[in-house]
Design a protein around this motif. Structure first.
Motif, PDB file in Angstrom:
ATOM      1  N   TYR A   1      42.077  37.511  34.448  1.00  0.00           N
ATOM      2  CA  TYR A   1      41.569  38.026  35.721  1.00  0.00           C
ATOM      3  C   TYR A   1      41.950  39.492  35.880  1.00  0.00           C
ATOM      4  CZ  TYR A   1      40.552  38.576  40.655  1.00  0.00           C
ATOM      5  OH  TYR A   1      40.041  39.018  41.842  1.00  0.00           O
ATOM      6  N   ASP A   2      40.944  40.326  36.190  1.00  0.00           N
ATOM      7  CA  ASP A   2      41.184  41.753  36.399  1.00  0.00           C
ATOM      8  C   ASP A   2      40.052  42.296  37.269  1.00  0.00           C
ATOM      9  OD1 ASP A   2      41.570  44.599  36.124  1.00  0.00           O
ATOM     10  OD2 ASP A   2      42.780  44.159  34.353  1.00  0.00           O
ATOM     11  N   ASN A   3      40.395  42.929  38.390  1.00  0.00           N
ATOM     12  CA  ASN A   3      39.368  43.472  39.284  1.00  0.00           C
ATOM     13  C   ASN A   3      38.585  44.618  38.642  1.00  0.00           C
ATOM     14  OD1 ASN A   3      39.719  41.816  41.563  1.00  0.00           O
ATOM     15  ND2 ASN A   3      41.542  42.975  42.191  1.00  0.00           N
ATOM     16  N   ASN A   4      39.231  45.357  37.771  1.00  0.00           N
ATOM     17  CA  ASN A   4      38.606  46.545  37.191  1.00  0.00           C
ATOM     18  C   ASN A   4      37.930  46.203  35.870  1.00  0.00           C
ATOM     19  OD1 ASN A   4      37.888  49.209  37.010  1.00  0.00           O
ATOM     20  ND2 ASN A   4      39.839  49.877  36.153  1.00  0.00           N
ATOM     21  N   LYS A   5      36.942  45.305  35.908  1.00  0.00           N
ATOM     22  CA  LYS A   5      36.249  44.869  34.696  1.00  0.00           C
ATOM     23  C   LYS A   5      34.791  45.327  34.741  1.00  0.00           C
ATOM     24  CE  LYS A   5      35.552  40.269  36.790  1.00  0.00           C
ATOM     25  NZ  LYS A   5      36.526  40.371  37.880  1.00  0.00           N
ATOM     26  N   ARG A   6      34.123  45.286  33.572  1.00  0.00           N
ATOM     27  CA  ARG A   6      32.725  45.676  33.474  1.00  0.00           C
ATOM     28  C   ARG A   6      31.958  44.611  32.704  1.00  0.00           C
ATOM     29  NH1 ARG A   6      34.387  48.481  36.750  1.00  0.00           N
ATOM     30  NH2 ARG A   6      34.148  50.741  37.078  1.00  0.00           N
ATOM     31  N   LEU A  34      37.807  44.692  29.670  1.00  0.00           N
ATOM     32  CA  LEU A  34      38.954  44.638  30.572  1.00  0.00           C
ATOM     33  C   LEU A  34      39.988  45.700  30.202  1.00  0.00           C
ATOM     34  CD1 LEU A  34      39.351  40.793  30.204  1.00  0.00           C
ATOM     35  CD2 LEU A  34      38.644  41.867  32.318  1.00  0.00           C
ATOM     36  N   THR A  41      48.799  40.545  32.348  1.00  0.00           N
ATOM     37  CA  THR A  41      48.192  39.588  33.266  1.00  0.00           C
ATOM     38  C   THR A  41      48.273  38.187  32.668  1.00  0.00           C
ATOM     39  OG1 THR A  41      46.614  41.296  33.910  1.00  0.00           O
ATOM     40  CG2 THR A  41      46.112  39.048  34.607  1.00  0.00           C
ATOM     41  N   SER A  67      29.253  32.174  40.860  1.00  0.00           N
ATOM     42  CA  SER A  67      29.918  32.660  39.652  1.00  0.00           C
ATOM     43  C   SER A  67      29.799  31.686  38.495  1.00  0.00           C
ATOM     44  CB  SER A  67      31.400  32.923  39.943  1.00  0.00           C
ATOM     45  OG  SER A  67      32.027  31.731  40.413  1.00  0.00           O
TER      46      SER A  67
END
Length: 812
Positions: free
Chosen positions: A34-39, A76, A83, A550
């Protein structure tokens, strides 16, 4: 033609580059980060996703997640060091190796570990900070130097290695104590050596680990991903004094490699403990007595037992005096003894968590239930002892953090009975599951069936006969149950286990996908919105769902078909597969090993075992036929659980031919007087592919009515589970000292207590492969029964597949 050749060569080059790209990553199936800053990106395969990670413009990409079903690529900035990993269905995590290393190469300009203290213990200042020191080396000036957080780095190529600005105002910067990566040299016994030397000390080229010629072996790279068995590089996967390899010379099976020792201080992998944690590699206490009370021999001594576990060969293992230690990856600390008749034994070390030591020297009571294990609904209440996944992997203990770190512990889930490594369902998934002991596969569902399995009478439609004994049965189009993984399922179920309606395979709304359509998979039966398994998912049929959100897809809950045709290796009654910790094995569930036969005299006296491999053929040991050369002397009993053979399911056949194996091998075929009737109680075992080698440490099972040596269960079929031991290890002086041939294999517990014995000879050693059991060994010989350091020896069946096929063909 020339242009086509150039295009082909270019394609092969690009393919090679893409495949090599994945070598830069550590792969973990069933894991999510889990990482908010993903693409998110759309890609056709993992290699393309790796290229996206390399050129990610928004952040420094350290890992990516790839979903084979949706072909989604997620880049990520974080990895498992920053994490916690989450359990996820059908997703694969790839982490760049360079960001997982905590060692440096050379001056460490490419070091990307997480050390954030100097060699003197001072906390590092963040590279982006100006307090207490204003830096002249910043992330903006050195964007490719990995100047993140306050981690030690070497952005300016300092010859002394990684450094950092410190948080003490009086000390502007200081160097960090980063260990050398073992590339050109080795620390200790070279367990972590990852260099490219591929010649032995006598100059022989090494054999590639993924090859089985000229030497067959059980160290298969996919089974031991953590051992880095790449190409033909020297490695140390089994605790030898130094790295080694199988050689390319047919006359020399293996040899050590000449790798220099590193001049730097060996790294500290764990703190020294005076109690038992894990397998006791970290134990440095002063206990010097074995589990049976024998005094330990000093490690530096060669009397009374000569050995090479000396302090010089294992400089990092603290082989002080005669204290119990675990220098070579055994299951627990041990020592050589001062008893001339006992070479070595395990030691009984108090556990760090207060639990009793895991040294089993007394028999345990086998479970009283005689019913096969199954689960109700989604298995939330399942409390059985199955500890094997659907693909045959062993489960990781719930209280263990190796190889997978997780939060599903007994302390955090006290009501879920997370005992040992038994399959459970603590998070209300679709069925019981577990973390696996394979570092590259985080978790899998377990090899269990629902209790409400339909019977033959409940299945209204027939199934086609399988094309071969090892091919899946292909159900008719309208049969609404599963065979195997369900890739041939053509029923009409269109609702998932979580109640979602399936999306039509030809539609792209609400779930967009290009990977699974009737055009891309014309033979997968992607009709309407029916549940299907176009990618042979090990957990069965699935579908994209019509519920936006999701979750793009879900599994379907479809019952398994009851077998109505001959299908080798899949018993109707799930075996107990009793834990190897039960000394002497345990009593089997009746008829759960339906290929087991009893070889008897014409008067009905049992003396050997055997395995049904075809309706008219039984495989057994040659030495079982020493009583007589006349076929009429022998009878074969099938479909029995009790040695007394009082069951109504019993089938008896005369023997009409005895055919001994080639080259005086301890293997023989028996042709029966007439084909047996295939029932739930009588079924052939599957044969392995020719020359297949069972991986080292794979958990297999032996069955028989042999001598129990007072461990109970006399007169009924017993079973025992234990690991296969690679011949290289089994032939060590400590064990069977070179007596095991390449046409044989070893299996058993090194500490003894469980083994095949007199009366079991000729019987099967079967190993799981998915939901099937494969006959890998014929019980042959051993030095005593269940003795420490003396595992059982079995004829390697895969060596004799051509002989078996030819013999059956000539005598049919």
């Amino acid at each position: 033609m020339r242009a086509r050749t150039i295009v082909l060569l270019l394609s092969l080059f690009l393919y090679s580059v893409e495949c090599q790209k994945l070598d830069e990553y550590v792969k973990t199936e069933g894991a999510w980060l889990y990482d908010n800053n993903k693409r998110f990106y759309g890609t056709d395969n993992e290699e393309e996703c790796a290229l996206k990670c390399d050129v990610e413009p928004n952040f420094l990409c350290r890992s990516f997640i790839y979903s084979p079903k949706t072909q989604k690529c997620i880049t990520l900035p974080g990895n498992s060091k920053s994490t916690s990993l989450l359990r996820s269905t059908s997703s694969i995590l790839y982490e760049k190796r360079i960001y997982l290393l905590e060692c440096k190469k050379g001056t460490g300009t490419d070091y990307r570990g997480t050390e954030s203290k100097t060699a003197t213990g001072i906390l590092c200042q963040a590279w982006s900070s100006t307090v207490p020191h204003i830096p002249n080396i910043t992330p903006e000036k050195f964007p490719n130097a990995g100047l993140e957080s306050n981690y030690c780095r070497n952005p300016d190529g300092d010859t002394k290695g990684p450094w950092c600005y410190t948080t003490e105002s009086g000390i502007r910067f200081d160097y960090c104590n980063i260990q050398e990566c073992e590339e050109d040299c080795m620390h200790c016994n070279g367990k972590y050596y990852r260099g490219n030397i591929s010649k032995t000390e006598s100059g022989l080229d090494c054999q590639s680990w993924d090859l089985q010629t000229p030497h067959t072996h059980g160290y298969l790279p996919p089974i031991f991903p953590e051992k880095d068995l790449k190409n033909n590089y020297c490695r140390n996967p089994d605790g030898e004094p130094r790295p080694w390899c199988f050689t390319s010379s047919p006359s020399k099976r293996w040899e050590y490699c000449s790798i220099p020792r590193c001049s730097t201080t060996p790294p500290t992998t764990h703190p020294g403990l005076e109690c038992l944690s894990g397998n006791g590699e970290s134990y440095i206490g002063k206990i010097a007595v074995t589990v049976s009370g024998k005094d330990c021999q000093a490690w530096s001594s060669q009397t009374p037992h000569r050995h090479h576990r000396i302090p010089d060969n294992y400089p990092c293992k603290k082989l002080d005096k005669n204290y119990c230690r675990n220098p070579d990856e055994e299951t627990m600390p041990w020592c050589y003894t001062t008893d001339n008749n006992t070479r070595w034994e395990y030691c009984q070390i108090p556990s760090c968590n207060g639990a009793p030591p895991d040294v089993e020297i007394m028999p345990e009571q086998a479970p009283s239930s005689t019913e096969p294990e199954c689960y109700v609904d989604n298995g939330k209440t399942y409390r059985g002892t199955t500890c094997m996944t659907i693909s045959g992997k062993k489960c990781q203990a719930w209280n263990s953090m190796s190889p997978h770190v997780h939060t599903k512990t007994p302390e955090k889930h006290p009501l879920e009975d997370l005992s040992k490594n038994y399959c459970r369902n603590p998070d209300n998934d679709i069925s019981p599951w577990c973390y696996t002991t394979d570092p590259s596969v985080r978790w899998e569902y377990c090899n269990l069936q629902k209790c409400s399995v339909p019977t033959i009478n409940e299945v209204q439609h027939p199934v086609k006969k399988p094309e071969t004994s090892s091919s899946p049965i292909k159900p008719e189009v309208n049969l609404d149950c599963l065979v195997g993984r369900g890739e041939h399922y053509r029923g009409t179920r269109s609702t998932t286990v979580k109640g979602h309606t399936c999306q039509v395979w030809t539609l792209q709304n609400p779930q967009q996908h290009s990977s699974f359509t009737p055009v891309s998979h014309p033979n997968a039966g992607l009709d309407s919105n029916y549940c299907r398994n176009p990618d042979r998912d090990i957990n069965g049929p699935w579908c994209f769902i019509t519920t936006p959100g999701s979750a793009q897809w879900d599994y379907c809950d479809i019952p398994k078909c009851a077998p109505t045709e001959i299908k080798c290796g899949i018993p109707s009654r799930i075996p107990r597969k009793c834990s190897g910790r039960i000394v002497g094995g345990c009593v089997s569930f009746p008829h759960s090993w339906p290929w087991q036969i009893s070889l008897r005299t014409s008067s009905g006296v049992h003396f050997c075992g055997g395995t049904l491999i075809a309706p008219e053929w039984v495989l057994t040991a040659d030495h079982c036929l020493a009583k007589s050369s006349r076929p009429s002397f022998y009878k074969v009993y099938l479909g029995i659980h009790r040695e007394a053979a009082t069951e109504a399911t019993k089938q008896v056949r005369d023997v009409v031919k005895l055919i001994k194996g080639p080259s005086r091998a301890d293997i023989a075929l028996l042709k029966l007087s007439s084909p047996v009737l295939i029932t739930d109680e009588v079924l052939p075992a599957c044969l392995p592919p020719q020359d297949y080698v069972v991986p080292d440490r794979l958990q297999c099972h032996v069955t028989g009515w042999g001598d129990t040596h007072g461990t109970g269960g006399d007169g009924v079929l017993k079973e025992a589970g234990f690991p296969v031991i690679e011949n290289k290890v089994c032939n060590r002086p400590e064990f069977l000292s070179g007596k095991v041939k390449s046409t044989e294999l070893c299996a058993g517990h090194i500490h003894g207590g469980i083994d095949s014995c007199q009366g079991d000879s000729g019987g099967p050693l079967v190993c799981p492969e998915g939901n099937q059991f494969i006959l890998q060994g014929v019980t042959s010989w051993g030095l005593g029964c269940a003795q420490p350091m003396k595992p059982g020896v079995y004829v390697r069946v895969s060596t004799y597949i051509p002989w078996i096929d030819e013999t059956i063909k000539e005598n049919s």
